[in-house]
Design a protein around this motif. Structure first.
Motif, PDB file in Angstrom:
ATOM      1  N   UNK A 165       0.480  -0.851  -0.105  1.00 22.48           N
ATOM      2  CA  UNK A 165       0.284  -0.189   0.035  1.00 22.48           C
ATOM      3  C   UNK A 165       1.063   1.671   0.345  1.00 22.48           C
ATOM      4  N   UNK A 166       2.143   0.935   0.450  1.00 22.51           N
ATOM      5  CA  UNK A 166       2.949   2.027   0.282  1.00 22.51           C
ATOM      6  C   UNK A 166       3.068   2.808   0.907  1.00 22.51           C
ATOM      7  N   UNK A 167       3.048   2.366   2.408  1.00 23.02           N
ATOM      8  CA  UNK A 167       2.743   3.705   3.400  1.00 23.02           C
ATOM      9  C   UNK A 167       3.256   3.071   4.549  1.00 23.02           C
ATOM     10  N   UNK A 168       3.358   3.504   5.658  1.00 21.20           N
ATOM     11  CA  UNK A 168       4.156   3.398   7.207  1.00 21.20           C
ATOM     12  C   UNK A 168       3.230   2.703   8.301  1.00 21.20           C
ATOM     13  N   UNK A 169       3.626   2.290   8.917  1.00 20.72           N
ATOM     14  CA  UNK A 169       2.653   1.563  10.275  1.00 20.72           C
ATOM     15  C   UNK A 169       3.170   1.469  11.218  1.00 20.72           C
ATOM     16  N   UNK A 170       2.724   0.895  12.888  1.00 14.64           N
ATOM     17  CA  UNK A 170       3.298   0.744  14.002  1.00 14.64           C
ATOM     18  C   UNK A 170       2.369  -0.303  14.025  1.00 14.64           C
ATOM     19  N   UNK A 171       3.058  -0.812  15.161  1.00 15.04           N
ATOM     20  CA  UNK A 171       2.228  -2.561  15.596  1.00 15.04           C
ATOM     21  C   UNK A 171       3.045  -1.747  17.440  1.00 15.04           C
ATOM     22  N   UNK A 172       2.420  -2.552  17.712  1.00 16.95           N
ATOM     23  CA  UNK A 172       1.833  -3.155  19.053  1.00 16.95           C
ATOM     24  C   UNK A 172       2.853  -4.516  19.244  1.00 16.95           C
ATOM     25  N   UNK A 173       3.540  -5.108  19.708  1.00 19.52           N
ATOM     26  CA  UNK A 173       4.211  -6.526  19.949  1.00 19.52           C
ATOM     27  C   UNK A 173       3.430  -7.370  21.208  1.00 19.52           C
ATOM     28  N   UNK A 174       2.356  -8.112  20.486  1.00 14.74           N
ATOM     29  CA  UNK A 174       2.057  -8.898  21.869  1.00 14.74           C
ATOM     30  C   UNK A 174       2.718 -10.130  22.878  1.00 14.74           C
ATOM     31  N   UNK A 175       2.647 -10.230  23.435  1.00 16.81           N
ATOM     32  CA  UNK A 175       4.488 -10.694  24.382  1.00 16.81           C
ATOM     33  C   UNK A 175       2.911 -11.850  26.026  1.00 16.81           C
ATOM     34  N   UNK A 176       3.432 -13.439  25.234  1.00 11.10           N
ATOM     35  CA  UNK A 176       2.897 -14.517  25.835  1.00 11.10           C
ATOM     36  C   UNK A 176       4.338 -14.922  26.877  1.00 11.10           C
ATOM     37  N   UNK A 177       4.537 -13.949  28.184  1.00 14.07           N
ATOM     38  CA  UNK A 177       5.627 -14.352  29.435  1.00 14.07           C
ATOM     39  C   UNK A 177       4.951 -15.718  30.586  1.00 14.07           C
ATOM     40  N   UNK A 178       5.745 -16.435  31.119  1.00 13.79           N
ATOM     41  CA  UNK A 178       5.704 -17.172  31.776  1.00 13.79           C
ATOM     42  C   UNK A 178       4.435 -16.202  32.992  1.00 13.79           C
ATOM     43  N   UNK A 179       3.995 -17.704  33.825  1.00 12.27           N
ATOM     44  CA  UNK A 179       3.652 -16.922  35.183  1.00 12.27           C
ATOM     45  C   UNK A 179       2.136 -17.582  35.174  1.00 12.27           C
ATOM     46  N   UNK A 180       1.668 -16.914  36.623  1.00  7.82           N
ATOM     47  CA  UNK A 180      -0.251 -17.203  36.331  1.00  7.82           C
ATOM     48  C   UNK A 180      -0.651 -16.207  36.788  1.00  7.82           C
ATOM     49  N   UNK A 181      -1.999 -16.201  36.296  1.00  9.42           N
ATOM     50  CA  UNK A 181      -2.900 -14.881  37.174  1.00  9.42           C
ATOM     51  C   UNK A 181      -3.614 -15.472  38.062  1.00  9.42           C
ATOM     52  N   UNK A 182      -3.335 -14.829  39.323  1.00  4.85           N
ATOM     53  CA  UNK A 182      -4.547 -15.715  40.253  1.00  4.85           C
ATOM     54  C   UNK A 182      -5.759 -15.199  40.348  1.00  4.85           C
ATOM     55  N   UNK A 183      -7.369 -15.979  40.223  1.00  2.28           N
ATOM     56  CA  UNK A 183      -8.658 -14.367  39.975  1.00  2.28           C
ATOM     57  C   UNK A 183      -9.057 -14.554  39.122  1.00  2.28           C
ATOM     58  N   UNK A 184      -8.502 -14.924  38.680  1.00  2.00           N
ATOM     59  CA  UNK A 184      -9.016 -14.637  36.879  1.00  2.00           C
ATOM     60  C   UNK A 184      -9.938 -15.639  36.357  1.00  2.00           C
ATOM     61  N   UNK A 185     -10.844 -15.258  35.244  1.00  2.00           N
ATOM     62  CA  UNK A 185     -11.738 -15.839  35.290  1.00  2.00           C
ATOM     63  C   UNK A 185     -11.606 -16.701  33.837  1.00  2.00           C
ATOM     64  N   UNK A 186     -10.292 -16.272  32.956  1.00  2.00           N
ATOM     65  CA  UNK A 186      -9.775 -16.955  31.821  1.00  2.00           C
ATOM     66  C   UNK A 186      -8.517 -16.520  32.010  1.00  2.00           C
ATOM     67  N   UNK A 187      -7.598 -17.798  31.940  1.00  2.00           N
ATOM     68  CA  UNK A 187      -5.993 -16.697  31.708  1.00  2.00           C
ATOM     69  C   UNK A 187      -5.671 -16.316  30.027  1.00  2.00           C
ATOM     70  N   UNK A 188      -5.191 -15.572  29.447  1.00  2.00           N
ATOM     71  CA  UNK A 188      -4.974 -15.767  28.266  1.00  2.00           C
ATOM     72  C   UNK A 188      -3.598 -16.564  27.711  1.00  2.00           C
ATOM     73  N   UNK A 189      -2.735 -16.084  29.067  1.00  2.00           N
ATOM     74  CA  UNK A 189      -1.430 -16.402  28.227  1.00  2.00           C
ATOM     75  C   UNK A 189      -0.373 -17.212  29.384  1.00  2.00           C
ATOM     76  N   UNK A 190       0.538 -17.284  29.097  1.00  2.00           N
ATOM     77  CA  UNK A 190       1.449 -17.697  30.650  1.00  2.00           C
ATOM     78  C   UNK A 190       1.937 -19.512  30.047  1.00  2.00           C
ATOM     79  N   UNK A 191       0.798 -20.169  29.327  1.00  2.00           N
ATOM     80  CA  UNK A 191       1.672 -20.876  28.573  1.00  2.00           C
ATOM     81  C   UNK A 191       1.235 -20.958  26.936  1.00  2.00           C
ATOM     82  N   UNK A 192       1.426 -22.157  26.169  1.00  2.00           N
ATOM     83  CA  UNK A 192       1.049 -22.466  25.005  1.00  2.00           C
ATOM     84  C   UNK A 192       0.175 -21.799  25.082  1.00  2.00           C
ATOM     85  N   UNK A 193      -0.139 -20.090  23.453  1.00  2.00           N
ATOM     86  CA  UNK A 193      -0.604 -20.009  23.559  1.00  2.00           C
ATOM     87  C   UNK A 193      -0.540 -18.952  22.062  1.00  2.00           C
TER      88      UNK A 193
END
Length: 437
Positions: A145-173
């Motif tokens: 398209x001949x344009x320049x764009x920017x992006x946020x790099x989404x990160x999948x760290x280790x660890x876990x979040x207690x009390x979550x209704x749904x864990x989004x990352x922390x394992x294979x994802x």
């Protein structure tokens, strides 16, 4: 596409706390059902409440997946929320609501080439990517398209979040690139000639009602952002810490409070990202359910009442096709909705066949030809007969748009929007089959 239905005329709203407002809103018996009723004053109250819990300065994205109705999206944009979309349909909804492309972030773990092309053609220049392939795919599309764009790099760290209704990352994802790989090979993630990294996107878990647990989740995200900012070896302009703010779903209850969250996160941000108070980097959060859950209720009428094997069975004109479809198919924990008589709604007149039975437990079913269309096996209901109007509270988020609306082809429910006690919009989604292109 939408169509207007002039039959829906809800009564005036009562100005009370957002979690209680819908229960106190009189609904006339002649409202066409099924119908989702959204109260924009509750949206504004939830936004003010959430902003009061966040550190300043910070940005807030609204995740359209919770409720993409144009009136809801435009209200939140006027309050200062940017739009986070993850599909062509959500992009169209944001644009229809009047959100400028400069305020749209296009996310999602998998994007078709045509999805990216459509977003670029619309003028979107801010994206989130989840992998090395995602970086290259975006760079190639922007070059075409001949344009320049920017992006946020989404990160999948280790660890876990207690009390979550749904864990989004922390394992294979599907969500995010592994933090370990980013640290080991940062050059793979910084972009090409037409797509360059602007920041990081972290969203560790969702639906956390406990303040300490939510704070711990954000603390983990802040520490990961600090470490990866150093590993990438370049200043980052945006750190999106995601969300996780909880809310009641299809049951009575209030939005949780996080009164100490802002001060805690500000202190941690001062240590990890000391320039954040001067937008170096800009810190962002995102929310869907917290901003919209308490704005909505689902109105339904009783179609049938019977005894089956010594149990009362109540059949409604709505079910998993309009609410909790994924729960109905047992892909997520099942619903246990509160089904109540709306304030101001009079019981229907029993005919010669039906006699209103005493209140008590009942199996609550929808109209679909499947035994999975069941909201509850045993739920206390008032005495009801066919024609009675009932309501499910706190369904402004993940209601209609997280349902199985196409299953069996029943009409989509009305979506009625009120503000200041007045109906400002009433429409219904329709679906049209077109020849493939």
């Amino acid at each position: 596409m939408t169509e207007t239905d002039p039959r829906a005329q809800p009564g005036p709203a009562t100005a009370v706390a957002p979690s209680a407002r819908l229960a106190a809103t009189p609904v006339p018996d002649n409202v066409s059902t099924p119908a989702y009723l959204y109260d924009l004053s509750a949206v504004r109250s939830a936004h003010a409440r959430l902003r009061s819990w966040l550190p300043e300065p910070s940005e807030l994205y609204y995740s359209l997946k919770a409720n993409p109705h144009p009136s809801v999206v435009s209200t939140l944009h006027r309050l200062g929320c940017r739009a986070e979309v993850s599909s062509p349909g959500e992009l169209d909804a944001a644009l229809e609501a009047g959100v400028p492309v400069s305020d749209i972030l296009y996310t999602g773990p998998g994007k078709r080439d045509e999805d990216i092309a459509g977003a670029l053609a619309a003028g979107v220049r801010d994206f989130a990517v989840d992998s090395v392939h995602g970086v290259d795919q975006l760079d190639r599309a922007a070059a075409l398209y001949g344009v320049h764009v920017s992006y946020l790099l989404r990160v999948n760290p280790g660890g876990g979040s207690r009390g979550a209704g749904l864990r989004m990352t922390g394992g294979p994802s599907a969500f995010g690139a592994d933090a370990e790989d980013i640290r080991a090979c940062p050059e793979r993630y910084t972009g090409g000639d037409h797509a360059r990294i602007e920041g990081l996107h972290l969203y560790l878990a969702t639906n956390i009602t406990d303040e300490e647990a939510l704070g711990d989740s954000f603390s983990e995200a802040i520490e990961v952002a600090r470490a990866l900012s150093e590993a990438l070896g370049r200043p980052l302009r945006t750190i999106d810490l995601g969300g996780g703010f909880g809310a009641p779903y299809a049951r009575g209850g209030e939005l949780p409070a996080y009164p100490g969250l802002g001060a805690r996160l500000a202190e941690e941000l001062d240590r990890a990202l000391p320039g954040w108070r001067h937008h170096a980097p800009t810190v962002a959060f995102e929310s869907g359910r917290y901003l919209t859950a308490t704005c909505g209720q689902l109105l339904t009428r009783v179609l049938d009442v019977k005894e089956s094997h010594q149990q009362r069975v109540v059949v409604l004109d709505t079910g998993i096709n309009h609410l909790g479809g994924m729960a109905g198919l047992r892909r997520v924990p099942p619903l246990h909705p509160d089904v109540l008589r709306p304030n101001g709604a009079a019981p229907a007149q029993a005919d010669r066949i039906f006699t209103a039975e005493p209140p008590g437990p009942a199996m609550i079913c929808g109209p679909l030809c499947t035994p999975l269309d069941t909201w509850a096996r045993s739920h206390t209901l008032p005495a009801v007969v066919p024609g009675d109007l009932l309501s499910v509270p706190n369904t402004g988020a993940y209601g209609l748009h997280a349902s199985l609306v196409l299953f069996l082809g029943h009409p989509a429910p009305l979506e009625i929007v009120t503000d200041g006690g007045q109906v400002v919009r009433s429409d219904r989604l329709t679906f049209v089959r077109r020849a493939g292109l």
